[in-house]
Design an enzyme around this catalytic site. Structure first.
Site, PDB file in Angstrom:
ATOM      1  N   SER A   1       0.817  -1.218   0.000  1.00  0.00           N
ATOM      2  CA  SER A   1       0.000   0.000   0.000  1.00  0.00           C
ATOM      3  C   SER A   1       0.851   1.268   0.000  1.00  0.00           C
ATOM      4  O   SER A   1       2.012   1.268   0.428  1.00  0.00           O
ATOM      5  CB  SER A   1      -0.907   0.021   1.243  1.00  0.00           C
ATOM      6  OG  SER A   1      -1.694  -1.139   1.291  1.00  0.00           O
TER       7      SER A   1
HETATM    8  N1  SAH Z   1      -1.180  -4.341   3.748  1.00  0.00           N
HETATM    9  C1  SAH Z   1      -0.635  -4.896   2.550  1.00  0.00           C
HETATM   10  C2  SAH Z   1      -1.588  -4.676   1.412  1.00  0.00           C
HETATM   11  C3  SAH Z   1      -1.492  -5.741   0.424  1.00  0.00           C
HETATM   12  S1  SAH Z   1      -2.662  -5.617  -0.884  1.00  0.00           S
HETATM   13  C4  SAH Z   1       0.711  -4.272   2.223  1.00  0.00           C
HETATM   14  O1  SAH Z   1       0.873  -3.072   2.446  1.00  0.00           O
HETATM   15  O2  SAH Z   1       1.576  -4.955   1.706  1.00  0.00           O
HETATM   16  C5  SAH Z   1      -4.058  -6.461  -0.219  1.00  0.00           C
HETATM   17  C6  SAH Z   1      -3.836  -7.893   0.180  1.00  0.00           C
HETATM   18  O3  SAH Z   1      -5.122  -8.430   0.529  1.00  0.00           O
HETATM   19  C7  SAH Z   1      -3.281  -8.786  -0.928  1.00  0.00           C
HETATM   20  O4  SAH Z   1      -2.124  -9.412  -0.478  1.00  0.00           O
HETATM   21  C8  SAH Z   1      -4.396  -9.785  -1.174  1.00  0.00           C
HETATM   22  O5  SAH Z   1      -3.960 -11.082  -1.517  1.00  0.00           O
HETATM   23  C9  SAH Z   1      -5.125  -9.779   0.155  1.00  0.00           C
HETATM   24  N2  SAH Z   1      -6.514 -10.255   0.081  1.00  0.00           N
HETATM   25  C10 SAH Z   1      -7.420 -10.032  -0.894  1.00  0.00           C
HETATM   26  N3  SAH Z   1      -8.579 -10.667  -0.604  1.00  0.00           N
HETATM   27  C11 SAH Z   1      -8.388 -11.311   0.582  1.00  0.00           C
HETATM   28  C12 SAH Z   1      -9.199 -12.135   1.402  1.00  0.00           C
HETATM   29  N4  SAH Z   1     -10.457 -12.455   1.068  1.00  0.00           N
HETATM   30  N5  SAH Z   1      -8.683 -12.607   2.548  1.00  0.00           N
HETATM   31  C13 SAH Z   1      -7.405 -12.302   2.924  1.00  0.00           C
HETATM   32  N6  SAH Z   1      -6.583 -11.535   2.191  1.00  0.00           N
HETATM   33  C14 SAH Z   1      -7.065 -11.035   1.032  1.00  0.00           C
END
Ligand code: SAH
Length: 213
Positions: free
Chosen positions: A58
């Site tokens: 993010s």
């Molecule tokens: N906080 C993280 C954001 C990653 S992007 C960072 O800064 O690195 C969002 C993440 O949510 C992705 O890794 C994606 O795989 C995850 N995601 C999407 N749908 C999901 C679900 N139903 N359950 C758990 N994780 C999920």
């Protein structure tokens, strides 16, 4: 603090995040450790960056803003040892930031390979107050709840009501909702009642329903 890290923190402060505890934690964690080696030179840009599997680390401003809102809530509600649930571990960067601010962080990720890398990074940084799970965030993590704060770092098409049920009596849920147009919502629990407000427009990858990967 590295010069580049310092100018990123100054930018985030100019964009309106004034919580110095959050800013100093953000400045102390090397964001390049959470990126693929081909992108480490971009670690201090105020942009979301790809981490593989179509997912992103993010935007730093958003990480700071969401962390500061959670911290403010815990202060306002006099919650002294906050237990936090994060949905969407991704790179683990937001998890690392939260772990330096709150008592314990539980984090759920649906893509196994991302969860595996995040676990390795968090161990390397000695973040021992973190529990990770490969699972579907739409279900929360009921066996570890209730949580004083739940932060969702992917955009839900609709509100997953089950997350509200996993809040402690004075807890809050911070969640982006929407598809092409997304808004960050803050839900606050007051016993059996809930209030909510829109914080601002945001841009996240989707919170994918069902099927783990
Ligand atoms: N906080 C993280 C954001 C990653 S992007 C960072 O800064 O690195 C969002 C993440 O949510 C992705 O890794 C994606 O795989 C995850 N995601 C999407 N749908 C999901 C679900 N139903 N359950 C758990 N994780 C999920």
């Amino acid at each position: 603090m590295l010069r580049k890290a310092l100018s990123l923190i100054n930018l985030i402060r100019e964009l309106g995040v004034s919580d110095e505890s959050v800013l100093s934690v953000m400045g102390a964690i090397d964001r390049s450790l959470f990126l693929p080696s081909t992108l480490t030179h971009r670690a201090y840009e105020n942009n979301a960056l790809p981490i593989g599997q179509g997912q992103t680390l993010s935007q730093p401003y958003t990480v700071a803003r969401m962390s500061a809102i959670l911290r403010q809530h815990m202060q306002d509600q006099c919650i002294t040892q906050p237990q936090i649930l994060e949905i969407g571990t991704g790179s683990g960067f937001q998890t690392a930031v939260l772990s330096q601010i709150f008592s314990h962080v539980y984090s759920v990720e649906r893509i196994k390979s991302l969860q595996f890398q995040a676990r390795r990074r968090l161990r390397h940084l000695d973040c021992y107050n973190v529990s990770l799970k490969h699972g579907d965030g739409w279900e929360g993590w009921p066996s570890k709840g209730p949580f004083d704060g739940i932060i969702v770092t992917a955009a839900a098409a609709t509100l997953p009501e089950v997350l509200l049920e996993q809040l402690s009596p004075k807890g809050c849920l911070l969640i982006p909702v929407g598809e092409s147009d997304q808004q960050l919502y803050l839900y606050q629990r007051h016993g059996e009642e809930f209030t909510h407000q829109i914080v601002e427009e945001v841009k996240f990858v989707p919170l994918v329903p069902g099927e783990l990967q």
